[in-house]
Write a protein that holds these residues in place. Structure first.
Motif, short mmCIF file in Angstrom:
data_model
loop_
_atom_site.label_atom_id
_atom_site.label_comp_id
_atom_site.label_asym_id
_atom_site.label_seq_id
_atom_site.Cartn_x
_atom_site.Cartn_y
_atom_site.Cartn_z
N GLY A 1 -18.68 -4.42 37.84
CA GLY A 1 -19.83 -4.30 36.96
C GLY A 1 -19.90 -2.91 36.40
N GLY A 2 -20.83 -2.09 36.91
CA GLY A 2 -20.94 -0.71 36.45
C GLY A 2 -19.96 0.23 37.12
N VAL B 1 -32.61 -16.03 35.27
CA VAL B 1 -31.22 -16.45 35.34
C VAL B 1 -30.41 -15.47 34.50
N VAL B 2 -29.42 -14.84 35.11
CA VAL B 2 -28.70 -13.77 34.44
C VAL B 2 -27.20 -13.92 34.62
N GLU B 3 -26.46 -13.37 33.66
CA GLU B 3 -25.02 -13.25 33.80
C GLU B 3 -24.71 -12.00 34.63
N PRO B 4 -23.50 -11.91 35.16
CA PRO B 4 -23.23 -10.84 36.14
C PRO B 4 -23.30 -9.43 35.59
N GLY C 1 -24.70 -8.48 39.00
CA GLY C 1 -23.55 -9.08 39.67
C GLY C 1 -22.99 -8.19 40.75
N GLY C 2 -22.85 -6.90 40.44
CA GLY C 2 -22.36 -5.96 41.43
C GLY C 2 -23.33 -5.76 42.57
N MET C 3 -24.62 -5.78 42.27
CA MET C 3 -25.63 -5.61 43.31
C MET C 3 -25.60 -6.78 44.29
N VAL C 4 -25.48 -8.00 43.75
CA VAL C 4 -25.40 -9.17 44.62
C VAL C 4 -24.10 -9.14 45.43
#
Length: 961
Positions: free
Chosen positions: A70-71, A106-109, A140-143
């Motif tokens: 992600g980031g 609802v979000v994309e990663p 996404g990275g956080m999850v």
């Protein structure tokens, strides 16, 4: 606008994503915020599920591993790999749904944490997990890491806030996992059996306290298997969609900051403060403040912290945030919290600006503590351990004792209320013995935290930093269970290999190791804060990714391109790899490094906004010096770099300045000149003064008046105000004279060397500076102040000059240089206070100010703001930093379009609005005024011109010569 290299043969027709296989990109993605490096085979930036499936198909064909990213803010090196790195942040980043009533999204990663928080804010909601990297880390990275953040005592971890997710497996299949199980029947059956057959083992070893993040969260399988995938660090598949919980936020917040005699006292108090209504219990060690104050521009940081304001030496602090429906309610709750434990001092604040300033100290910790107060280096890898909160004080004592035994130092901070400790430690990676000691320390630290019932990781995940240490924490039976869990989703081990299961050793593939110094460079810059070493300066970048944020001025080129290559961190990775000499064997001749640095504006934002003061403008100048040494340079380097000399020569020949100015704006001739000079033909050229400032001043000399009671100052005749546009400097002279100064403008050629510095002609820049210091030596001997009108030149004299030359004259010039605003501010305040300058009856003035990026970073723009306020000018300031022209950069070939796009971020729209509202536009920088005029048609004014007009209206300034 994108500046990517792509492999067009990879995807079929209709795919919108190219696979980036050029070495520039691959090296930029070789590391994240961790200590390890892996050069990927390729980088993919999918727009959605279809593109991602194409990427995985190519990976299967070519035998590549797959790593999601992600980031890239992973401190444990979770987001690097040798196969294909899938960057979801560039395009796979939409908020698909936000249901305020159900409190879900609802979000994309690739959605950035702050983007979701901003979208939820109008509904009184937020996304609960909020790591200090919230301005650039992705959901996404956080999850994937099971991130938490400062509010986890109230809102829990990413797993706690996850409802369901979609996961694309290595074979291209997509499965949905949620409370009901997995949509794939075979996988669902295996997951149910795994838990049923091992429930006793799982209940014994997992889920013992909230921050036990190490390994897989198999204890979640019984309630919601999606939460077991949280924290899997990309080892099961690539997350394509998530449904997450949103939480209500209090209407008003207050912050209690508590000071303690020692960090152990703070740690012991933390579990006591786990009270209803307390949303954060964040801790910091006392040494952190000293480390922060050692950074560029942070000398006064933390002066409002409790203890500091009373002159008490606090050894630790806790940040406790409370909420309420009213300010009084929130403050009362904060005071109650502060009174529930014994402190040496405390402060409660409710003003949002004041709170933000205090939180910035805590949130900058991850970067700040990578440089210890004495300049020593400190690194992650044992930066995320956690214990049950009641064990924290004793664990910290043990950790300090262990560091002492290894002769290591570190400054702790973290989420003390949940027993999570972040610390950067001064490991030595320069020798084999140092690397061996690092390995031994890591194993002993793992044994230590396990002895307190703790976890190797509290929110960062294990990654390559700690996965090999899991046997110190878990039984062999649990490790076998982890392997079985991974095999259910990823039987061939394609997804992020080397992490959690079959892990890489803790010393394998270190970014920091003796082999890093494969190149020997004798720098021109002195690098006084880095022991004279260019590589040590480059290694300031630990990768915390603040340069990927859109909240501040850093980094303009990343903000406009969204490209890791064109971030400060990406450039640092290229420079570091240049030193290693493996992926980039051409050393200082590397075209890849030159490409990465090409879009660096040298705006200096990173020098102050980066938590560790990475100064990419200086690194770029140093690289260009060596890259073009004994070689022909681009024509723009000669034309723009030598502009001060060319201008000085032109002004010595009658009529030539007028002819040059005409040629630079004649339609056909100007284009030919631009093309021949290697400049961008999409924008106009600059104006050339018909009479330079020095000649103008000589004409006025006979009319000058002087007396013994007038202070004499030297006005620095920088090339911009001397040769190109003289009106601001002329106004500065008149204002200074009106305020009781006699003004001297030196004759002959003097220059700060800025244009040579920015184009990497450092030998010339150094000689020009030393020559100029000699010219000014008689004035310096008299102790006269040197007044700078152009911010970039003033900053060059005050700061850069002493890094280029150790000359005592240069040091003295730096000490005696002041900006125009700094020089006039005391006089104007005195006149206003004494009533000699009354502006109450003058027409009201409102202003929009573009602060020059160098002044914003290394100068003191507050003096100018205070002067305007004293004169009744109401002003607002452009927040995005660099105007986009950045001296020679915006004129160089290929930069014109991007330069104008940078102006359109905020500057141009705000200037157009200001012009329509008859608001004065102030820009002290020559480049800023040029950019504004060329982008909007509005003529911006130097603050000296504005002051001259106000003083004239008040009867204190008139025309003379």
């Amino acid at each position: 606008m994108r500046f990517h290299r792509v492999d067009p043969a990879v995807y079929g027709a209709g795919s919108r994503t190219g696979l980036r296989t050029d070495m520039t990109t691959r090296v930029a993605y070789s590391s994240d915020a961790g200590l390890f490096r892996r050069i990927p085979a390729a980088v993919a930036e999918p727009h959605g599920v279809g593109d991602l499936r194409d990427v995985l198909a190519v990976a299967r064909e070519r035998g590549w591993s797959v790593t999601g990213r992600g980031g890239g803010s992973s401190v444990a090196a979770n987001a690097i790999g040798e196969g294909v790195v899938v960057d979801t942040s560039a395009h796979f980043n939409r908020i698909l749904e936000l249901d305020a009533e159900a409190r879900t999204a609802v979000v994309e990663p690739g959605v950035v944490c702050d983007a979701l928080r901003r979208a939820a804010a109008p509904h009184g909601l937020t996304y609960g997990p909020d790591p200090s990297t919230h301005s650039r880390c992705t959901i996404g990275g956080m999850v994937a890491n099971n991130a938490c953040g400062s509010h986890s005592v109230a809102w829990g971890t990413a797993a706690d806030n996850l409802i369901s997710l979609e996961l694309m497996l290595a074979d291209g299949r997509t499965v949905t996992v949620g409370p009901e199980g997995c949509s794939d029947e075979e996988i669902d059956a295996k997951l149910r059996a795994l838990y049923a057959d091992n429930a006793e083992l799982i209940d014994t070893e997992l889920g013992r306290f909230p921050r036990q993040v190490s390994g897989y969260g198999l204890h979640h399988l019984a309630e919601n298997p999606a939460r077991a995938i949280a924290g899997s660090e990309g080892t099961l598949g690539v997350i394509t969609k998530m449904k997450v919980r949103l939480v209500p936020v209090p209407k008003v917040r207050a912050l209690a900051v508590l000071a303690f005699e020692t960090v152990y006292d703070a740690a012991a108090a933390a579990p006591v403060l786990r009270q209803p209504g307390v949303a954060t219990i964040e801790g910091m060690g006392g040494d952190l403040l000293a480390a922060l104050r050692s950074k560029q521009g942070q000398a006064n940081a933390g002066k409002n912290l409790p203890g500091e304001r009373k002159g008490l030496a606090a050894g630790g602090w806790l940040y406790c945030e409370t909420g309420g429906d009213t300010v009084e309610e929130a403050v009362a709750a904060a005071e109650q919290v502060a009174g529930s434990v014994a402190t040496i001092d405390h402060v409660v604040v409710s003003d949002p600006t004041e709170m933000r300033g205090l939180w910035r100290i805590r949130e900058s910790s991850a970067g700040t503590v990578t440089r210890l107060p004495d300049g020593g280096e400190a690194w992650p890898n044992w930066e995320d351990s956690a214990v049950p909160p009641e064990n924290l004080a004793d664990y910290l004592r043990g950790l300090y004792a262990l560091m002492d035994r290894y002769h290591l130092r570190g400054i702790p901070f973290g989420h003390f209320g949940e027993g999570c400790v972040h610390v950067r430690i001064g490991f030595d990676f320069t020798t084999p013995a140092g690397v061996a000691a690092f390995r031994d320390f890591m194993h002993e630290a793992a044994q230590l935290v396990s002895s307190f019932g703790g976890s190797l990781s509290g929110e960062h995940g294990d990654g390559r930093a700690r996965s090999s240490l899991l046997p110190e924490m878990y039984s062999k039976e649990m490790l076998d269970l982890f392997a079985e869990f991974k095999a259910i989703f990823d039987p061939e081990g394609v997804c992020n290999p080397g992490v959690l299961v079959d892990p890489d050793e803790v010393t394998e593939g270190l970014r920091m190791d003796p082999a890093q110094r494969g190149l020997d460079i004798t720098p021109v810059h002195r690098f006084t804060s880095d022991k004279g070493d260019f590589l040590s300066a480059i290694n300031r970048c630990v990768g915390v990714s603040a340069c990927r944020s859109e909240d501040d001025a850093m980094c303009p080129s990343f903000q406009i391109t969204g490209d890791e290559v064109h971030s400060t961190r990406g450039r640092a990775r290229l420079l570091a790899e240049m030193y290693r000499g493996e992926a980039l064997p051409d050393g200082v001749r590397s075209k890849e490094v030159e490409e990465a640095l090409d879009l660096c504006l040298s705006c200096k934002a990173c020098a102050s906004e980066c938590p560790v003061n990475v100064d990419m403008a200086t690194y770029k100048a140093e690289f260009l010096h060596h890259h073009y040494r004994h070689r022909i340079r681009p024509m723009a380097h000669y034309l723009m770099g030598w502009l001060p000399v060319l201008g000085a020569v032109a002004h010595r020949i009658p009529l030539v300045p007028r002819m040059v100015d005409w040629a630079m704006h004649a339609p056909v001739v100007s284009k030919l000149m631009a093309r021949a000079g290697g400049l961008d033909t999409t924008r106009p050229l600059i104006h050339f003064a018909h009479e330079n400032l020095q000649r103008w001043q000589r004409r006025r000399a006979d009319a000058a008046s002087s007396s013994d009671d007038r202070e004499t100052v030297v006005l620095w005749p920088d090339s911009f105000n001397n040769q190109l546009g003289t009106a601001p400097a002329q106004a500065a002279v008149r204002v200074l004279e009106a305020l009781g100064f006699d003004v001297i403008i030196p004759d002959g050629f003097v220059c700060c060397g800025l244009t040579w510095h920015s184009t990497g002609q450092l030998t010339v820049a150094k000689k020009v500076l030393e020559h100029s210091a000699e010219v000014l030596e008689p004035y310096l001997d008299e102790g006269l102040t040197v007044v700078g009108v152009e911010p970039s030149c003033t900053v060059m004299l005050e700061h850069e000059s002493t890094e280029l030359s150790a000359s005592p004259q240069i040091a003295r010039l730096a000490r005696q240089t002041r900006s125009f605003a700094q020089t006039v501010a005391p006089r104007i305040r005195e006149l206003v206070d004494d009533g000699a300058l009354d502006v109450s009856g003058l027409p009201a003035v409102s202003a929009l100010t573009q602060v020059h990026c160098h002044e914003r970073s290394l100068g003191d723009p507050q003096e100018a703001a205070d002067v305007l306020a004293a004169l009744g000018v109401e002003q607002e300031t452009i927040s995005t930093g660099c105007c986009g022209l950045a001296g020679n950069w915006g004129f160089e070939k290929g930069h014109g379009e991007l330069s104008m796009a940078l102006g359109e971020r905020e500057l141009f729209p705000r200037v157009r609005e200001a012009a329509a509202a008859d608001t004065t536009v102030i820009a002290d920088g020559f480049s800023c005024r040029t950019q504004i005029e060329q982008g909007t048609g509005v003529r911006a004014r130097h603050i000296a011109e504005v002051l001259l007009e106000i003083l004239g209206q008040a009867g204190l300034a008139g025309e003379r010569g």
